[in-house]
Design a protein around this motif. Sequence first.
Motif, PDB file in Angstrom:
ATOM      1  N   VAL A 262       0.487  -1.061   1.814  1.00 18.41           N
ATOM      2  CA  VAL A 262       1.375  -0.110   2.481  1.00 18.41           C
ATOM      3  C   VAL A 262       1.314   1.238   1.766  1.00 18.41           C
ATOM      4  O   VAL A 262       1.212   2.298   2.398  1.00 18.41           O
ATOM      5  CB  VAL A 262       2.826  -0.647   2.519  1.00 18.41           C
ATOM      6  N   TYR A 263       1.343   1.200   0.442  1.00 17.60           N
ATOM      7  CA  TYR A 263       1.273   2.416  -0.364  1.00 17.60           C
ATOM      8  C   TYR A 263      -0.031   3.173  -0.110  1.00 17.60           C
ATOM      9  O   TYR A 263      -0.023   4.390   0.108  1.00 17.60           O
ATOM     10  CB  TYR A 263       1.398   2.041  -1.850  1.00 17.60           C
ATOM     11  N   ASN A 264      -1.141   2.453  -0.143  1.00 24.55           N
ATOM     12  CA  ASN A 264      -2.445   3.093   0.072  1.00 24.55           C
ATOM     13  C   ASN A 264      -2.541   3.715   1.456  1.00 24.55           C
ATOM     14  O   ASN A 264      -3.106   4.802   1.625  1.00 24.55           O
ATOM     15  CB  ASN A 264      -3.575   2.086  -0.141  1.00 24.55           C
ATOM     16  N   GLN A 265      -1.989   3.048   2.465  1.00 20.96           N
ATOM     17  CA  GLN A 265      -1.999   3.610   3.816  1.00 20.96           C
ATOM     18  C   GLN A 265      -1.142   4.875   3.870  1.00 20.96           C
ATOM     19  O   GLN A 265      -1.511   5.858   4.506  1.00 20.96           O
ATOM     20  CB  GLN A 265      -1.503   2.590   4.844  1.00 20.96           C
ATOM     21  N   ALA A 266      -0.003   4.851   3.187  1.00 22.69           N
ATOM     22  CA  ALA A 266       0.861   6.034   3.151  1.00 22.69           C
ATOM     23  C   ALA A 266       0.142   7.203   2.484  1.00 22.69           C
ATOM     24  O   ALA A 266       0.199   8.345   2.966  1.00 22.69           O
ATOM     25  CB  ALA A 266       2.165   5.714   2.431  1.00 22.69           C
ATOM     26  N   VAL A 267      -0.559   6.932   1.389  1.00 22.71           N
ATOM     27  CA  VAL A 267      -1.317   7.984   0.700  1.00 22.71           C
ATOM     28  C   VAL A 267      -2.402   8.533   1.623  1.00 22.71           C
ATOM     29  O   VAL A 267      -2.592   9.753   1.716  1.00 22.71           O
ATOM     30  CB  VAL A 267      -1.915   7.459  -0.622  1.00 22.71           C
ATOM     31  N   ALA A 268      -3.106   7.663   2.325  1.00 19.94           N
ATOM     32  CA  ALA A 268      -4.155   8.109   3.253  1.00 19.94           C
ATOM     33  C   ALA A 268      -3.562   8.962   4.369  1.00 19.94           C
ATOM     34  O   ALA A 268      -4.144   9.985   4.755  1.00 19.94           O
ATOM     35  CB  ALA A 268      -4.896   6.907   3.842  1.00 19.94           C
ATOM     36  N   ASP A 269      -2.396   8.570   4.881  1.00 18.24           N
ATOM     37  CA  ASP A 269      -1.738   9.351   5.931  1.00 18.24           C
ATOM     38  C   ASP A 269      -1.346  10.734   5.424  1.00 18.24           C
ATOM     39  O   ASP A 269      -1.532  11.746   6.111  1.00 18.24           O
ATOM     40  CB  ASP A 269      -0.489   8.630   6.450  1.00 18.24           C
TER      41      ASP A 269
ATOM     42  N   ALA B  31       2.729  -4.611  -1.016  1.00 16.95           N
ATOM     43  CA  ALA B  31       3.112  -3.204  -1.181  1.00 16.95           C
ATOM     44  C   ALA B  31       1.932  -2.273  -1.463  1.00 16.95           C
ATOM     45  O   ALA B  31       1.908  -1.152  -0.942  1.00 16.95           O
ATOM     46  CB  ALA B  31       4.180  -3.074  -2.261  1.00 16.95           C
ATOM     47  N   PRO B  32       0.922  -2.678  -2.251  1.00 15.04           N
ATOM     48  CA  PRO B  32      -0.199  -1.762  -2.476  1.00 15.04           C
ATOM     49  C   PRO B  32      -0.917  -1.356  -1.176  1.00 15.04           C
ATOM     50  O   PRO B  32      -1.345  -0.205  -1.036  1.00 15.04           O
ATOM     51  CB  PRO B  32      -1.134  -2.543  -3.405  1.00 15.04           C
TER      52      PRO B  32
ATOM     53  N   MET C 274      -2.057   0.702 -10.309  1.00 18.63           N
ATOM     54  CA  MET C 274      -0.716   1.234 -10.462  1.00 18.63           C
ATOM     55  C   MET C 274       0.267   0.232  -9.854  1.00 18.63           C
ATOM     56  O   MET C 274       0.210  -0.067  -8.670  1.00 18.63           O
ATOM     57  CB  MET C 274      -0.631   2.580  -9.742  1.00 18.63           C
ATOM     58  N   ALA C 275       1.125  -0.278 -10.679  1.00 16.44           N
ATOM     59  CA  ALA C 275       2.127  -1.236 -10.206  1.00 16.44           C
ATOM     60  C   ALA C 275       3.222  -0.507  -9.432  1.00 16.44           C
ATOM     61  O   ALA C 275       3.646   0.580  -9.811  1.00 16.44           O
ATOM     62  CB  ALA C 275       2.735  -1.979 -11.381  1.00 16.44           C
ATOM     63  N   ILE C 276       3.651  -1.099  -8.352  1.00 18.07           N
ATOM     64  CA  ILE C 276       4.727  -0.520  -7.560  1.00 18.07           C
ATOM     65  C   ILE C 276       6.023  -1.160  -8.026  1.00 18.07           C
ATOM     66  O   ILE C 276       6.179  -2.382  -7.977  1.00 18.07           O
ATOM     67  CB  ILE C 276       4.486  -0.751  -6.062  1.00 18.07           C
ATOM     68  N   GLU C 277       6.919  -0.337  -8.515  1.00 20.13           N
ATOM     69  CA  GLU C 277       8.179  -0.836  -9.054  1.00 20.13           C
ATOM     70  C   GLU C 277       9.341  -0.160  -8.352  1.00 20.13           C
ATOM     71  O   GLU C 277       9.223   0.965  -7.868  1.00 20.13           O
ATOM     72  CB  GLU C 277       8.252  -0.569 -10.560  1.00 20.13           C
ATOM     73  N   LEU C 278      10.454  -0.846  -8.330  1.00 18.65           N
ATOM     74  CA  LEU C 278      11.682  -0.309  -7.751  1.00 18.65           C
ATOM     75  C   LEU C 278      12.686  -0.066  -8.869  1.00 18.65           C
ATOM     76  O   LEU C 278      12.714  -0.805  -9.854  1.00 18.65           O
ATOM     77  CB  LEU C 278      12.278  -1.306  -6.751  1.00 18.65           C
ATOM     78  N   ASN C 279      13.520   0.955  -8.691  1.00 18.42           N
ATOM     79  CA  ASN C 279      14.586   1.136  -9.674  1.00 18.42           C
ATOM     80  C   ASN C 279      15.593  -0.004  -9.509  1.00 18.42           C
ATOM     81  O   ASN C 279      15.556  -0.753  -8.534  1.00 18.42           O
ATOM     82  CB  ASN C 279      15.230   2.515  -9.558  1.00 18.42           C
ATOM     83  N   LYS C 280      16.496  -0.128 -10.476  1.00 16.82           N
ATOM     84  CA  LYS C 280      17.405  -1.274 -10.522  1.00 16.82           C
ATOM     85  C   LYS C 280      18.240  -1.400  -9.243  1.00 16.82           C
ATOM     86  O   LYS C 280      18.369  -2.491  -8.677  1.00 16.82           O
ATOM     87  CB  LYS C 280      18.320  -1.159 -11.743  1.00 16.82           C
ATOM     88  N   GLN C 281      18.792  -0.292  -8.776  1.00 14.45           N
ATOM     89  CA  GLN C 281      19.636  -0.337  -7.582  1.00 14.45           C
ATOM     90  C   GLN C 281      18.839  -0.747  -6.344  1.00 14.45           C
ATOM     91  O   GLN C 281      19.281  -1.591  -5.562  1.00 14.45           O
ATOM     92  CB  GLN C 281      20.307   1.016  -7.348  1.00 14.45           C
TER      93      GLN C 281
END
Length: 91
Positions: free
Chosen positions: A49-56, A46-47, A1-8
């Motif tokens: 950080v994301y995975n750690q957040a999901v685990a938390d 970012a993946p 899963m790619a981590i993307e940001l909105n334009k702003q």
Amino acid sequence: MAIELNKQDRQQAIASIERWCRENLDEPVGNVTAAGLLGFFLDEIAPSVYNQAVADVQERLQARVAELDFEVHEAEFGYWKKYDKPRKSRP
């Protein structure tokens, strides 16, 4: 899963990278370089950080689910317990 940001958010992140480089490096970086760094961070770091957040979050949710039994538990077959009183023995 790619981590993307909105334009702003992407624009703000690029501006933040440009500012950090301007204030902490000998040479400032341009918009294209900052965007490239952001892409690298999103793809490479970012993946993790994301995975750690999901685990938390999973850990917190599991703890909350474990507490549900105590929070919402109802005693069963308690109707007569309200009315049963210890009987006094007769003299």
